[in-house]
Design a protein around this motif. Structure first.
Motif, PDB file in Angstrom:
ATOM      1  N   ALA A   1       0.829  -1.199   0.000  1.00 61.82           N
ATOM      2  CA  ALA A   1       0.000   0.000   0.000  1.00 61.82           C
ATOM      3  C   ALA A   1       0.863   1.248   0.000  1.00 61.82           C
ATOM      4  CB  ALA A   1      -0.915   0.007   1.218  1.00 61.82           C
ATOM      5  N   ILE A   2       2.019   1.151   0.657  1.00 60.24           N
ATOM      6  CA  ILE A   2       2.931   2.292   0.674  1.00 60.24           C
ATOM      7  C   ILE A   2       4.310   1.817   0.235  1.00 60.24           C
ATOM      8  CG2 ILE A   2       3.896   4.162   2.033  1.00 60.24           C
ATOM      9  CD1 ILE A   2       1.777   3.724   4.094  1.00 60.24           C
TER      10      ILE A   2
ATOM     11  N   TYR B   1       7.986   3.467   0.165  1.00 58.59           N
ATOM     12  CA  TYR B   1       8.888   4.595   0.373  1.00 58.59           C
ATOM     13  C   TYR B   1      10.086   4.399  -0.533  1.00 58.59           C
ATOM     14  CZ  TYR B   1       6.111   5.545   4.497  1.00 58.59           C
ATOM     15  OH  TYR B   1       5.066   5.816   5.335  1.00 58.59           O
TER      16      TYR B   1
ATOM     17  N   TYR C   1       1.676   5.740 -11.032  1.00 57.66           N
ATOM     18  CA  TYR C   1       0.826   5.346  -9.901  1.00 57.66           C
ATOM     19  C   TYR C   1       0.244   6.542  -9.163  1.00 57.66           C
ATOM     20  CZ  TYR C   1       2.802   0.820 -10.851  1.00 57.66           C
ATOM     21  OH  TYR C   1       3.160  -0.323 -11.482  1.00 57.66           O
ATOM     22  N   LYS C   2       0.500   7.717  -9.683  1.00 57.16           N
ATOM     23  CA  LYS C   2       0.100   8.925  -8.979  1.00 57.16           C
ATOM     24  C   LYS C   2      -1.416   9.049  -8.876  1.00 57.16           C
ATOM     25  CE  LYS C   2       2.218  13.356  -8.586  1.00 57.16           C
ATOM     26  NZ  LYS C   2       2.984  14.377  -9.266  1.00 57.16           N
ATOM     27  N   ASP C   3      -2.115   8.704  -9.953  1.00 53.89           N
ATOM     28  CA  ASP C   3      -3.560   8.894  -9.961  1.00 53.89           C
ATOM     29  C   ASP C   3      -4.329   7.679  -9.459  1.00 53.89           C
ATOM     30  OD1 ASP C   3      -3.124  11.372 -10.845  1.00 53.89           O
ATOM     31  OD2 ASP C   3      -3.547  10.973 -12.953  1.00 53.89           O
ATOM     32  N   ARG C   4      -3.599   6.649  -9.067  1.00 50.04           N
ATOM     33  CA  ARG C   4      -4.283   5.482  -8.507  1.00 50.04           C
ATOM     34  C   ARG C   4      -4.342   5.613  -6.994  1.00 50.04           C
ATOM     35  NH1 ARG C   4      -1.983   0.299 -11.426  1.00 50.04           N
ATOM     36  NH2 ARG C   4      -1.953  -0.353  -9.264  1.00 50.04           N
ATOM     37  N   MET C   5      -5.331   4.964  -6.412  1.00 55.70           N
ATOM     38  CA  MET C   5      -5.469   5.105  -4.966  1.00 55.70           C
ATOM     39  C   MET C   5      -4.323   4.398  -4.246  1.00 55.70           C
ATOM     40  SD  MET C   5      -8.793   4.437  -2.675  1.00 55.70           S
ATOM     41  CE  MET C   5      -8.260   3.022  -1.771  1.00 55.70           C
ATOM     42  N   LEU C   6      -4.001   3.210  -4.709  1.00 57.48           N
ATOM     43  CA  LEU C   6      -2.891   2.473  -4.117  1.00 57.48           C
ATOM     44  C   LEU C   6      -1.945   2.028  -5.223  1.00 57.48           C
ATOM     45  CD1 LEU C   6      -4.712   0.209  -1.520  1.00 57.48           C
ATOM     46  CD2 LEU C   6      -3.344   2.230  -1.050  1.00 57.48           C
ATOM     47  N   PRO C   7      -0.701   1.899  -5.024  1.00 55.01           N
ATOM     48  CA  PRO C   7       0.037   2.239  -3.813  1.00 55.01           C
ATOM     49  C   PRO C   7       0.396   3.724  -3.762  1.00 55.01           C
ATOM     50  CG  PRO C   7       1.519   1.392  -5.469  1.00 55.01           C
ATOM     51  CD  PRO C   7       0.154   1.369  -6.091  1.00 55.01           C
ATOM     52  N   ALA C   8       0.695   4.193  -2.554  1.00 58.80           N
ATOM     53  CA  ALA C   8       1.224   5.542  -2.403  1.00 58.80           C
ATOM     54  C   ALA C   8       2.745   5.439  -2.462  1.00 58.80           C
ATOM     55  CB  ALA C   8       0.785   6.138  -1.075  1.00 58.80           C
ATOM     56  N   ILE C   9       3.330   6.052  -3.458  1.00 57.80           N
ATOM     57  CA  ILE C   9       4.785   6.025  -3.561  1.00 57.80           C
ATOM     58  C   ILE C   9       5.329   7.349  -3.035  1.00 57.80           C
ATOM     59  CG2 ILE C   9       6.745   5.768  -5.110  1.00 57.80           C
ATOM     60  CD1 ILE C   9       5.015   4.099  -6.911  1.00 57.80           C
ATOM     61  N   ILE C  10       6.035   7.267  -1.916  1.00 60.70           N
ATOM     62  CA  ILE C  10       6.430   8.476  -1.212  1.00 60.70           C
ATOM     63  C   ILE C  10       7.953   8.598  -1.216  1.00 60.70           C
ATOM     64  CG2 ILE C  10       6.248   9.741   0.964  1.00 60.70           C
ATOM     65  CD1 ILE C  10       3.526   9.061  -0.230  1.00 60.70           C
ATOM     66  N   PRO C  11       8.489   9.655  -1.802  1.00 61.98           N
ATOM     67  CA  PRO C  11       9.930   9.853  -1.745  1.00 61.98           C
ATOM     68  C   PRO C  11      10.376  10.297  -0.344  1.00 61.98           C
ATOM     69  CG  PRO C  11       8.876  11.428  -3.246  1.00 61.98           C
ATOM     70  CD  PRO C  11       7.798  10.671  -2.582  1.00 61.98           C
TER      71      PRO C  11
END
Lengths: 104, 225
Positions: free
Chosen positions: A44-45, A47, A63-73
């Protein structure tokens, strides 16, 4: 039930292993790209250290406009490159049309 | 603004008037939606920014002490110490609806409830810096999860706002003017036909009167003769 993954150079991400996150040390951008695509359904996340993120921007964008996964720098051990903040700034620009939060 | 290619009939006119009413209503609703979303978004993005600054600072601290641990310990010892984590984290994902945008809500569960007992290694062969690094990391983890949630929500909201803004603009600057123009065009065309009709009728009436007069005149003539 989802998992949390961390992608980055070994020295930056090893510590997260002790916290129970899934750690994937990478050296090549291509490897990171492949990993992200493989992880997208199960995690889901994700990093990703900024040093790696700067070379796989196009994959992250997917993947930015999808709900999952959240890709966080996140900053790696060589310091922050400002990519994470840049992303926040970019989403402000996208929504408002102009940057009204970060101007100094 | 271009007029649509339609037949200037009364039926078309009613149809267009209905469409215009719908467009106006939709425009108002979307505008309200956009404004409200913008409010929510700005709130979110402000806290997102603060949170990111905090997380980045904490992570840098953790990296600094981890780097020292790495310098003090050999690679093998370090890797061995971290090889088998005690803790495992799993995420429960549900969705929350912010202005018709589905954003994820992340609930994380750790297997181990004791936050003081996160070190997966014995203290005898590792240095204190490593402990510090791990402790800082475990402290920053909840913030990192919060950051992930907020950033994702901000991204999704930004996308939706962009979409809504486009729709509002398309309605305001294309659809509504076009419909108004076309309605005007049809009304004028119908009025013109109406006037044309009226003149024709008047002309016909004149002609008929003329004929009647001539007929009467002829009748008198024949009577007199």
């Amino acid at each position: 039930m989802y998992k949390i993954g961390v992608i980055g150079d070994k020295d930056s991400v090893l510590g997260f292993k002790a916290l129970g996150l899934a750690v994937f040390p990478v050296t090549e951008p291509a490897e990171a790209e492949r990993l992200i695509k493989k992880m997208a359904d199960e995690y889901a996340i994700i990093y990703i250290t900024e040093q790696v993120a700067k070379d796989v921007v196009s994959t992250i964008e997917l993947y930015k406009d999808r709900m999952l996964p959240a890709i966080i720098p996140i900053p790696g051990n060589q310091g922050s490159l400002g990519i994470g903040m840049g992303e926040v700034k970019k989403s402000v620009e996208r929504a408002v049309g102009a940057d009204i939060i970060f101007q100094e | 603004m271009a007029v649509m290619r339609v037949n200037p009939t009364r039926m078309e006119l009613t149809r267009l008037k209905k469409r215009l009413a719908v467009a106006r209503r939709g425009h108002k609703l979307l505008k309200d939606k956009r404004d409200e979303m913008m409010k929510k978004f700005l709130e979110l993005v402000r806290s997102n920014k603060e949170l990111r600054e905090k997380v980045e600072k904490m992570l840098m601290e953790a990296h600094a002490s981890f780097l020292i641990a790495r310098a003090v310990l050999s690679t093998e010892v370090l890797e061995e110490a971290l090889m088998l984590p005690k803790e495992s984290v799993s995420l429960e994902v549900s969705t929350e609806n912010i202005m018709s945008v589905d954003v994820p809500v992340l609930d994380y569960k750790t297997k181990n409830n004791d936050s003081g007992d996160i070190f997966p290694y014995g203290f005898i062969s590792t240095s204190g810096e490593l402990d510090g690094a791990i402790a800082t990391l475990s402290e920053v983890l909840p913030h990192m999860l919060e950051l992930a949630r907020k950033e994702k929500a901000a991204q999704l909201l930004a996308q939706e706002i962009e979409k809504t803004r486009r729709r509002v603009n398309a309605l305001e600057y294309v659809m509504i003017p076009q419909l108004t123009e076309t309605i005007k065009y049809i009304t004028m065309k119908l009025d013109e036909t109406e006037r044309g009709n009226l003149t024709r009728l008047m002309k016909v009436k004149d002609m008929m009167l003329e004929q009647a007069h001539q007929f009467e005149a002829k009748l008198y003539q024949s009577d007199g003769a």
